[in-house]
Structure formats: structure tokens, C-alpha cells
Design an enzyme around this catalytic site. Structure first.
Site, PDB file in Angstrom:
ATOM      1  N   GLN A  83      -2.067  -8.449  14.348  1.00  9.74           N
ATOM      2  CA  GLN A  83      -2.467  -7.096  13.997  1.00  9.74           C
ATOM      3  C   GLN A  83      -1.271  -6.172  13.751  1.00  9.74           C
ATOM      4  O   GLN A  83      -0.255  -6.230  14.436  1.00  9.74           O
ATOM      5  CB  GLN A  83      -3.368  -6.532  15.106  1.00  9.74           C
ATOM      6  CG  GLN A  83      -4.629  -7.354  15.274  1.00  9.74           C
ATOM      7  CD  GLN A  83      -5.662  -6.722  16.208  1.00  9.74           C
ATOM      8  OE1 GLN A  83      -6.401  -7.442  16.859  1.00  9.74           O
ATOM      9  NE2 GLN A  83      -5.726  -5.414  16.270  1.00  9.74           N
ATOM     10  N   VAL A 130      -5.199   8.466  11.845  1.00  7.80           N
ATOM     11  CA  VAL A 130      -6.448   8.154  11.156  1.00  7.80           C
ATOM     12  C   VAL A 130      -6.993   9.408  10.492  1.00  7.80           C
ATOM     13  O   VAL A 130      -7.508   9.362   9.374  1.00  7.80           O
ATOM     14  CB  VAL A 130      -7.478   7.532  12.128  1.00  7.80           C
ATOM     15  CG1 VAL A 130      -8.828   7.358  11.452  1.00  7.80           C
ATOM     16  CG2 VAL A 130      -6.974   6.193  12.642  1.00  7.80           C
ATOM     17  N   SER A 146       0.083  -0.057  12.861  1.00  7.97           N
ATOM     18  CA  SER A 146      -0.610   1.203  12.591  1.00  7.97           C
ATOM     19  C   SER A 146      -1.926   1.271  13.348  1.00  7.97           C
ATOM     20  O   SER A 146      -2.448   2.367  13.570  1.00  7.97           O
ATOM     21  CB  SER A 146      -0.843   1.389  11.090  1.00  7.97           C
ATOM     22  OG  SER A 146      -1.627   0.334  10.590  1.00  7.97           O
ATOM     23  N   GLY A 147      -2.439   0.135  13.760  1.00  7.46           N
ATOM     24  CA  GLY A 147      -3.647   0.130  14.581  1.00  7.46           C
ATOM     25  C   GLY A 147      -3.478   0.858  15.901  1.00  7.46           C
ATOM     26  O   GLY A 147      -4.460   1.288  16.508  1.00  7.46           O
ATOM     27  N   SER A 181      -2.718  22.511  18.323  1.00  9.46           N
ATOM     28  CA  SER A 181      -2.592  22.695  16.875  1.00  9.46           C
ATOM     29  C   SER A 181      -3.440  23.862  16.373  1.00  9.46           C
ATOM     30  O   SER A 181      -3.186  24.412  15.299  1.00  9.46           O
ATOM     31  CB  SER A 181      -3.047  21.416  16.151  1.00  9.46           C
ATOM     32  OG  SER A 181      -2.185  20.345  16.445  1.00  9.46           O
ATOM     33  N   CYS A 241     -10.986  -2.029  14.176  1.00  5.00           N
ATOM     34  CA  CYS A 241     -10.333  -2.535  12.970  1.00  5.00           C
ATOM     35  C   CYS A 241     -10.103  -4.043  13.025  1.00  5.00           C
ATOM     36  O   CYS A 241      -9.999  -4.698  11.994  1.00  5.00           O
ATOM     37  CB  CYS A 241      -9.011  -1.820  12.742  1.00  5.00           C
ATOM     38  SG  CYS A 241      -7.916  -1.817  14.169  1.00  5.00           S
ATOM     39  N   HIS A 299      -4.390  -6.352   9.091  1.00  4.35           N
ATOM     40  CA  HIS A 299      -4.674  -7.280  10.180  1.00  4.35           C
ATOM     41  C   HIS A 299      -5.064  -8.641   9.591  1.00  4.35           C
ATOM     42  O   HIS A 299      -5.944  -8.729   8.736  1.00  4.35           O
ATOM     43  CB  HIS A 299      -5.853  -6.778  11.014  1.00  4.35           C
ATOM     44  CG  HIS A 299      -5.545  -5.585  11.869  1.00  4.35           C
ATOM     45  ND1 HIS A 299      -4.297  -5.056  12.009  1.00  4.35           N
ATOM     46  CD2 HIS A 299      -6.365  -4.826  12.671  1.00  4.35           C
ATOM     47  CE1 HIS A 299      -4.346  -4.024  12.846  1.00  4.35           C
ATOM     48  NE2 HIS A 299      -5.583  -3.858  13.257  1.00  4.35           N
TER      49      HIS A 299
END
Lengths: 371, 371, 371, 371
Positions: free
Chosen positions: C189, C15, C192-193, C40, C161, C262
Site C-alpha cells: 500500500q 482527502v 498517501s493512504g 482553520s 482504500c 495500492h
């Protein structure tokens, strides 16, 4: 600038729709004529194609046009005379002999044909164009016209979608002075290459199909014509395109559950002079050709994109690069049997079909053949 | 007949489960011992593996067994003494060096190890077994035991799943007298080869990935050990398996959205003596080997099945042929660059992993090594 | 116009990347600050995210930025002071309590937080914003600031979502005067959710999974807060958002092999006043809200697109409509049990996640909260 | 025991092949007659079906049989007389009226028809059989024969594949004394339900289609006939099956990228008496019916399998349970709008088509109708 009016033959099919989609807002061309089978003829495009429109914007762009019968040449000729059809993109889906004859009729009627069909790919005086590779083959058009008694019309075709992922990269290396003698290629091809309805979903769920009818022969032979040269044209011989003798190509063509984007795994054997991996990358990254010099609207800025990640190119991530017109390559590495290996990827219905056709039209326009 | 009690190391993983599934109702072997990571140790198998059991019957078969810690050799030794673990199948998933040491500890403790792991594939005196191809390599076991001071224990391994679709077919041709000099292979490999969770679904929807870490090297090198010969064993040299020198192999390994079943597209270059397509088909159809002669329970009746349809083999249709232990081949045709091409397919987690391991165990039992 | 500098927390996740991708060439906002996990931190973004960048352009846009540690508030505060981070998009992926505390720390440090995380969705004074539906809920921000002693900072979140495909259509009907009492919804759905790596491919090849942890509860409850009203705020009571009482929602949430988009199958029971199908279509086609009036850059021209074909919406064909920000609905028909049925579809990582967040930011900017 | 000779109409289609596959080694029935379209008639089955055989063993089982023309009743009658065709399974694929007439002709010719087609599902005196649910409906056969003047022939049909995942579970609850008033169902249906070639792969890659023509109507209405009762049969009225009045069903039918296995997400509203979740589980786990008592060869031991995991049933993991004849249910939980929710799954081409048909034949045989 007044746009050139253009027609699409086979306009309701998948490639026909792709053409329409690419002509939306095209700076030079304007869709004004659509033709398809007698079944669709006489209907508004939106009704003829209802329920099988695959691309956004197509209905808006073509919906109100009345579909002509693609075999009605006199109708097309009237449209041409009326300024509605200066040339056509052919995405006809019928028997090979029918397409061959029909495309010739359009040309004879003074309407240039830029074809997606395979029918004329082995006609000796018809060039098989990849704009970045053999743009010089358009020079056969005057001879083609003369031999057939056509004044304004002509026929050019584009090659099979399966070869686009490796032919331009090969050409770039050859042009840099490296002879390529042999090539073994395995392709993983998207289902859109078979049109719609095309491949049944039962064959593409948890499965691959290691066979595509006629595809391996095309993948092995067509690059040789593209890499060939115009010969003949003297007093006694007609002009024709003579095939290149190398590289010898062996192709294994597979259908995989991917919507768009053909991937090719390639092993190359060079002649005595062999490039290093770094040289290959540089040649590909630096490669530009006439479409780039002419800044043709559909030309990708860089025809070949080299990816450095070890798991690229991938269809879903790379097929749309630069208007889906760039070829993405990666995994350039030594081959345990030949010299070097790589993976190439191109969008089969854009770069490999309608996009390649539009680019060819742009090239022909700039070279004065659509004037 | 009293069944031989057997253990599975890495029993909660995907390959471990496949082993358990194949041992259900096995006529010779009986699952009595399961071991896994410390995290699972001490739990009932059904609790340790809850929510990630992939095969029907596994929960019923192993659910009530208490999982041992795979690195607890003394516990395994006690089980062996108690008659619960005459040998183990190793499907360990940990660092290569750890697996190497651990498998050696089991062997040292008198427990033969039939391993799925890659750790010992390049240990010179450890055979990489494909039962139909190099069954004679089990004859190195006495030397292996002697060199390491093991009495009853030993280690044998099976090769990578990617090579199973072409190695047995190659061997059948070589045994029929045809030298194979070079091979270019492209594989389309199923996701189960990467275990669970393995390959993310986002990489396998409308996509393929033209890269599998380490897979091409294995696909190119392991067949050479399998096709090699036992050497040494004299006064001054230890026995070892010497690689074959041919064929040279170049492999392009791709991950495709298929659950099970690895497909290989193969181009072969023979030595001076070249078989016809019909000869190749006959050799493959007629091929039988020791597992077939011994009628080993897991051996396929015909190790190689030749399909005549032009679009076969396909993973979903052919992977389960003959208990998922047969290799299906098809599309045998001339190669435009080498001599012949074909497509091979095998089930990667059965033929290429646990099923191959069970078959190896059956062979070893009949040869007296598990007695 | 000088662009407002913005930061992304959780910038290397899926995201987070989607946010970065949507900020490329944004007319009002400019990415200047990226933060992620300590692992990171200190690396260039291109190195921190190497091998898992999912969107084109992200590497070019953020590659050279040095990743901050998301939990280093003082660093963020310095960036804010230096004019590099006027507010942040939070796409943090950590424990709910951690996110909650961390987002509050940003707000306390004067940095408004527009969050994708679920952590604060049930905090009474934090609005759950769908810009076309409850834009008026931003009016709780002054009370939120006051209650917590924040001057410039605040927190707003966006909903799950899964609810985007039906909540705006419901709201449009309610606003047109139709009470909706009950709703039974089944969602299909996209993977990628679940982020990346997310759902294993072995679960999504030839399969669906009829369960997504926590999703049904969110799908049933969050619309009620969105459709609720700001209450309290008197002398003795803090302001809070009071849930709507209707509609009662029952949700069945399924994971299907789709990358993005979705789909929701919805049965609706109205109050005594029931609209006709034609009225519903007109209400949806005509629906516009504040984002459209304000011409916010990311707002779709028409928030709800009604398709007339009987087999639409479909994820691959409709998810990208109008910058992937429009909701496409279709199959509006009588329900055999309730009153009406329809199918709704929205892009889950754009409309349902980062795109919704950017739109919320645009709304907040125009309402003066990011000034 | 001499096996009963049986014919398959529509033998080259997908369901016809599934019948042939299920008749291999059937203890009571033996395939002796195959019929299909005129195009296939006169050819050996293996030639007529070449290139589109979907199940292992079918070619071996039926390959050498000569295909009859399915509309050639006299040929079938001769086969019946010759002892090669005591009854037929109809998997005809033609127009509804044609099928209706043709099936009646077979019955009139003394050949019982057990049909997969939808043509006769609403013929009042033709039972729509689910063997575990309405086995008593076979008692209408004598009246059917009498009304139509048939001596030995009759017609029974099986319902649509979409309803199998919930109808038997509903019936079990009703039989246990719980009235079910309303039902909202969303189905996620496999592509094999559309036959072959069926659904184009372009529609099933990265996509779902929220529409299947005619399917919702069937899913809503057919359960009512199955749950109905035989009425009439007095002096003046013919016997007929009267629909049940409840439950009212609303169905949302979706096509998803799954090869086999239909999933249903169900919300149920009970009458005043409402079972607990534990009662529901017990009723389903304990449910047995006549096929189980008679130990019919194709009957699953337990018609309904309750899974306790929260993410089951799943098509790939559960569809093949107990010869693919069991219905798997899971996720039994309260419904936020009605009373309870669950997910049901059944194999659509086995339980929902050919397997259900074979089970019906076994029931009819034991009840003396095929004697």
C-alpha cells in the site's frame, strides 16, 4: 487542416516514446513513420518495443506501424516522397559520429531533422534551439542549406536537459537589461535523463550519485551557444553561431532518486546593474516570447512560473505544470557570495527533450521551414 | 580503568538514541543516567521509547534505566553526587530558550554539558567544537566557568550537521597555508537530520525538497566561529570567540531521499596562492590532528579520505567509513568560475551529531576537563 | 444546467483536497462550502491550507472560500438554506465517535453526507458503496431516513482504500456465476493512504513496513458488507445490510515506498465451478455496471482493465488509468494452493477515496437522492 | 591453524564480491584464487572490478590477485596443486548449462564446488543446503562422488534467496511435530537479488514490480527438496534426494525499492495438530541446530529471532541482525483463512547467498569433506 506527416528516429527508446506520446492528438503533426535499430526493423512497433513502453497511449498510437531501419535513408526518402514523412524527430541512440553522419544523410535526402541528440550541438552552423530564447537562430537555416548543398533538409538540435531549468530564466533577465557575469549551479537530476534501463536501482536507493558523465561540460558550455549570435555569412565566410562570452558557468551535476524533473540551485553574479528580488520576480512572471505570441500549441502560456512558497519548486509537485513545458522557479533570495540565488525546475524528458523538440518543430513550421 | 559515568538528555529522541548506541562498549564512558520529557519520566527507558527505537543494541543498553525528567536538575545533581553522572550529552528537543536555560542549570549544578543543540552556538564564550579543527577552543572553558561562577560545570556544543562535509577539508587547506576567500556550497541532506518522524515520506518519494528551515544560515555562519579565535580575557573584557572573517559562504540546502549521510558540492575561491589538485589531495590525505595524536577512541584514523573514483563519495557507500567518523571527499577538479571544486560527505547523525559529541567528550577528558 | 452546490468537510486534509481537486470543472457539482477544524475556521482556505496543498488547482479552486468550523452545524444549515451546500463530502479526521455524531448531525440538518471516514461503516443501515458493485444498496436510504426521522439527509460511506484492488474483480466473477470461497491477499500500500504527514520518510527509505494499524481487519470484513444484501424492513424489524458469508478473506497489509496506488496479490479458491483463465479475463474485460450504463461523469469506461504483460500492473504505470478510476489487473495464473492468482491495482486516493466518493454522489444524484 | 585456501568463481559479480567480503578475516578460510569471465582474466582484481565494487574491504582483500579465466580448469587444478585453492565458491553468472558443465569440471578436477548458482539445484544427487535445516543431506556426497567417479571433488548448492525467510521457520515447526500442509506466501524482495546493474531505477522509484522471472517456481519447489530425504543407494539405484510432498506452496514474488532484505508474508495451514501462537514463538526462539552446536563461525547464535513489536521485521532495521545471518520473524497471529500468519525476513545476499554458502563450507569442513 491536413496534418504534416512526421517520423521519429530512435522510436523505441525512452525519448523516442516521449515524442510519440506528445504527437498523440497533435493539432499540426501526425506520426506516420518510425525508425529504430536493425534489431527492431521490420517488426510492428508494438512488438519491437514490447515490455519497455513507458508512456500511456504509445502502443495505441504507434503499435501497428512497421519499424524501419533508421540507417536506411532510401526507405525514409521513399516515405517522404509518399507523403508519410515531411520531417523527422531524431532520438537516435548510437555513437556520436554515426548520429552525426546519419542526421546529415536525412537532411541531404531532403528530410529536415529536429534532433534530440548531442552529436551536432557544436557544429557551427547548426542552431541549438530553446524556442523562447534563441528562436532567431533558425535564420541560419538558409545558410546551412546553401553551404551543404541541401534544398529542403536541414538540422536543428535542442540542448541538454540539464540546462533548461536556468537558461530561460537567465535569458529573461539579460533581455531585461541585466548582465549576468558568473553562475555557480548545482543540479539534482532525475534518472529518466539516463534513459532506460539507465541508472541501476542499487545506486538510487538510499543514495545519490554526485557525477553524471559529460554533463557538467554540457551544462557550462551549451548556454553560451544558445545565447550567442549568428555571424559570418559574407562573401568569404560561412555563417556560424558565435558563442556568447558570458556568463561563465560552473556546474555540479548530481543524480538523485527522482523519476522526472531536474532541479537547479543557482547563484548569480550580475554586472554593475543589479536587479532587486521584486524586479526579478516581475521579469520572470511577465516573460513571454515568440512561441507565446505565435500561440504555438506546445508552448506554455507562461514560460516561467514564480512560486512564492519557501520550499518550492519540487519535482513531483511542479514538473508537470502547463503540459510539463513551464519552468518553475522559487527561493529567489540574496546570495551571500554572489548577488542572487534561486532554484529552477523543469521536466527533463518533456521541456528538456521531446517537448522542447516538438515546440521547435512548431516554431519552424510557423517560420515556413517545414512547408 | 573505572569508566566515567555519563548521562544523556533527550535520551528517547533520535540523536539521544544515537548517543546511547555509541556509548555501548565505550572504553572510557559508561551510560548511567537518561533523562527526557516529563511524559517519559519515571518509566523504564524501554517503555518510554517503545516503538521508536532506531538503533540495534539501544534497548539492551538502556532499557532498564529509569528515565528522569530532564528539567529536574536536583535529580541530576543527586545522580552526580552518587557517582552516576559525571557529565551529560545534551540532545534536548525543546524551545531554544528553554534548552539554553536548562543547559546552563546543569553546568551551574556542576555537571558539564556537551551539547548537540543549537541553542548555545552563538553564546560568545561557548565553543562550537569540531575536534580536529578547533580543539584549542576548549581553552576558553576556565574563562567561561569564571565568568559564570561555575566550578566544575561548563558548556561546549557541536555545530550543525550540514557543515561537517566541508569544514574540516577547508581547515586542512587553510592550515597548509592556503587562504580560502569564498565558497558556494550545495548540500544534499539526509532525512535523519530532521529527526523522527521528521520529513514525511510523501515529500521524499520521487521528490527532493530544496529547502531546510534555518539550515542555510547555519551552514554559512557556524564555520566562521569554528575557524575563529579566542579573544578578550583581559582585565576588562570577558573571553569570547571571535569569528573568522573568511571564507564567505553561500549555502543551498536540499533535502533528498537518503536516510543518513549529507553530501556537499563545493566551489572554492582561494587567495592569491592557489594549490594544485595534487597538493589538495596530499594535504587531505596527510591531514591528522590532535584527536589522532591522542588516539581518542572515536577519532577516525584519517579524518579525511580522498576517493579517486569519479563518482564518489556516495552516501550509502561512504558514510560508514571508519566508524562513520571519517569525511570522504572526491571529484577534486578545477572550477570554471572559482578555483577548485569537490564533493564532501559525512555521516550526519554520527560524525555530524552524536559521534562528534562523543569525540569532543574524549578530547575534553584528555585535556582534563572531565576529571 | 445549474450545478449542485457541494461542501467538503475536512477540506484542508489530504482527502479533502483530493475532493476539491476532483470537483474542479465537474459537470454536475460545484464546490461552494469548505469546513475544517476550529484552527482553520474563519480563515481563507488558501491561508488555512498554506504550505500543505498537495494537488494542482486546489488553491485556485478553493483559495478564496472562507473555511467554516466543521462542527458548526447551524452554519452549514444556513449555507444549505442559502443554496450553497446541497450535500457534503466528509473527509473528517477526528475521533471515530466524534465523526459518527457529527455526520449524523449534518444528516439530521437535512444535508446528505457522502463520507470517506470509517466511522459509520458498520452502522447497520448505512451502505458502504462501491458504485459498480452494490449500487442497489442506496435503496436502504428511505428506510435509513425513516428510522432516524431525517427528511432530506442521509449517510452513505465508501469502504477502505485497501479493498478496491480486489473487491470489484471478485464481484465481477461472482456475478458471472462463480462462487469464491476463500481469498488470501497481500497488499503493498502507498503512503498517501496514511494522509499527510503520515508515514515518516525514515521508515520508507530502503524499507517496507509489514503492518498498518487496523487495515487487515477492514480488508477482511468490509467486502462482506459490500457483497451483502438489504434485509429486514418489515413491520417489526428495521432495514439493515446483512453481510455476505463468503468469501473468507485473510489480508496481509504492507506499507511500501510508493506515493499512490495500492497493489494486491490475491489467491482465490472457487466453489465447485471454476473458471478458466481465459474466462476470467473475458469476464473482467467485459464487466460493466450501472455507473457505466448511466454514463456517470467520473465512472471509468471499463471498470476493470486486464493487462497481458507479465510484470503489470505497476503503481506508477497503471494507477492513473481512466481518470485513476479503473482497476488494473494482471498476472492471472493458476495458484499452486488455491485455484487462481492475480495482481490488482487501484489508485488509493482517487478510486479508493475521493474519486469513489464523487462517483457515489453521481450515482445518488441520478437515483434522485440529491434532488 | 593454517587456513584453508579458497577460490571464488564469478569473483567480480555482486555475489562473488559478497563472498570475498565475508572471507575477510575468516578464521578458517583464506581467499587465494579468483576467477571470472575471459574479459577479466589476466587483470588484477582491482582493475577487473574497477568502478563496480559494492562492499568495503573487497578491494583491499582481493585487489592484487590476478583474475583467472573461470573456464580454465587446468589453471584451477594447478592452483589446487600449489595449495592455493582447496575448494571454490561458485557465483558464476552465465547460461545454466554452461554453469552446470563448468561446476562438474571443477569437481572432476578434484576441487569441491559450493555453489550459489541455480544450475544444479535439481540434479538428483546434489544437495540444496540450508545448514540449519538439511545438514544431513551432505551425507549424499560419497554417493555423488562414487556415481560420477570423482575422488575429492563434489558439488553442493544453496537454494534461492527468496525462500530463506520462511523455510527455516517452517522446518523448526515441523521438527517440533507440527505438520504444515499448505502455505501461501507473498514476498517483497530487495533489488540486490537481481545483481548489478539489475533492476533499473526507473522501475523502483515510486513503484513496485509484481513479478520476478522464475522466482515463484523456485520459491514453491526448492523447499520441498530441502525438506526431502536421501533415498536409493542400494545395489541397483543411485542415491538421490527425494522431495518432501508437503507443504504445498503458492508464492507471489514482488520486487520492491529495498537494497537488501527479502520480506515474506506467510499464511500457514497445519495438519490436525495445531500449535498455539505462544508455542510457535517458543519453538522459534528455542530453535538451534547443528551449526549452532558446532559453533560454526558464520552461524548465527539464534537462527530465528522473534520480534514482539507489531511492525517488525523491517528490512532496514532487521536484515543485519547477527552478522546478517539470523532470520527475523514477527506478527505471528491467527489467519482468517488458514491457521496462522507471520512475517519473515532475511538478508538476501548474506543469509540468502554468500553467507549461506560460507556457512555450508564451514559445515562441510567440520564434517570432513574439505579435509
Amino acid at each position: 487542416m491536413t496534418k504534416i506527416p512526421v517520423g521519429v528516429l530512435g522510436a523505441t527508446g525512452m525519448v523516442g516514446q516521449q515524442y510519440i506520446s506528445l504527437l498523440i492528438n497533435h493539432p499540426w503533426f501526425e506520426l506516420r513513420y518510425v525508425a529504430a535499430s536493425p534489431r527492431s526493423a521490420g517488426k510492428k512497433y508494438k512488438d519491437a518495443a514490447a515490455g519497455r513502453i513507458h508512456f500511456p497511449g504509445v502502443e495505441e498510437a504507434a503499435g501497428e506501424l512497421v519499424v524501419a531501419d533508421a540507417s536506411d535513408i532510401s526507405r525514409a526518402a521513399s516515405a517522404a516522397k509518399a507523403g508519410d514523412c515531411a520531417f523527422v524527430f531524431s532520438a537516435l541512440e548510437m555513437g556520436k559520429d554515426e548520429i552525426k553522419a546519419l542526421e546529415e544523410s536525412y537532411a541531404a535526402a531532403g528530410i529536415p531533422v529536429i534532433s534530440n541528440a548531442s552529436a551536432h550541438r557544436w557544429t557551427p552552423d547548426v542552431p541549438v534551439l530553446v524556442a523562447e530564447v534563441n528562436h532567431s537562430h533558425v535564420d541560419i537555416i538558409p545558410a546551412q542549406r546553401k553551404a551543404r548543398g541541401w534544398d529542403r533538409g536541414f538540422i536543428v538540435v535542442k540542448p541538454n536537459c540539464s540546462i533548461q531549468s536556468y537558461t530561460t530564466p537567465l535569458y529573461a533577465l539579460m533581455q531585461a537589461g541585466y548582465e549576468i557575469k558568473r553562475l555557480i549551479v548545482s543540479t539534482l537530476q532525475a534518472v529518466s535523463g539516463a534513459g532506460y534501463p539507465g541508472v541501476p536501482s542499487l545506486d538510487m536507493i538510499d543514495n545519490i550519485v554526485p557525477y553524471i558523465g559529460g554533463e557538467e561540460e554540457k551544462s557550462e558550455m551549451e548556454p553560451l551557444k544558445i545565447l550567442g549570435s549568428i555571424e559570418g555569412g559574407g562573401v568569404n565566410t560561412a555563417s556560424f553561431i558565435k558563442n556568447a562570452e558570458l556568463p561563465k558557468i560552473s556546474a555540479h551535476c548530481n543524480r538523485v532518486p527522482v523519476s522526472n524533473g531536474h532541479t537547479a540551485c543557482v547563484s548569480m553574479e550580475f554586472g554593475p546593474k543589479k536587479p532587486s528580488i521584486e524586479e526579478v520576480k516581475k521579469i520572470w512572471n511577465d516573460f513571454r516570447s515568440l512561441p507565446q505570441e505565435l500561440k504555438l500549441p506546445t508552448a506554455p502560456e507562461r514560460p516561467i512560473i514564480v512560486r512564492e512558497e519557501n520550499d518550492r519548486p519540487q519535482p513531483r509537485k511542479d514538473r508537470d505544470t502547463d503540459k510539463a513545458m513551464a519552468i518553475t522557479v522559487g527561493r529567489i533570495r540574496p546570495c551571500n557570495v554572489f548577488d542572487l540565488r534561486f532554484v529552477g525546475l523543469s521536466h527533463n524528458t518533456v521541456r528538456g527533450a521531446a517537448g522542447g523538440g516538438v515546440l521547435n518543430a512548431e516554431l519552424l513550421k510557423q517560420k515556413g521551414y517545414l512547408g
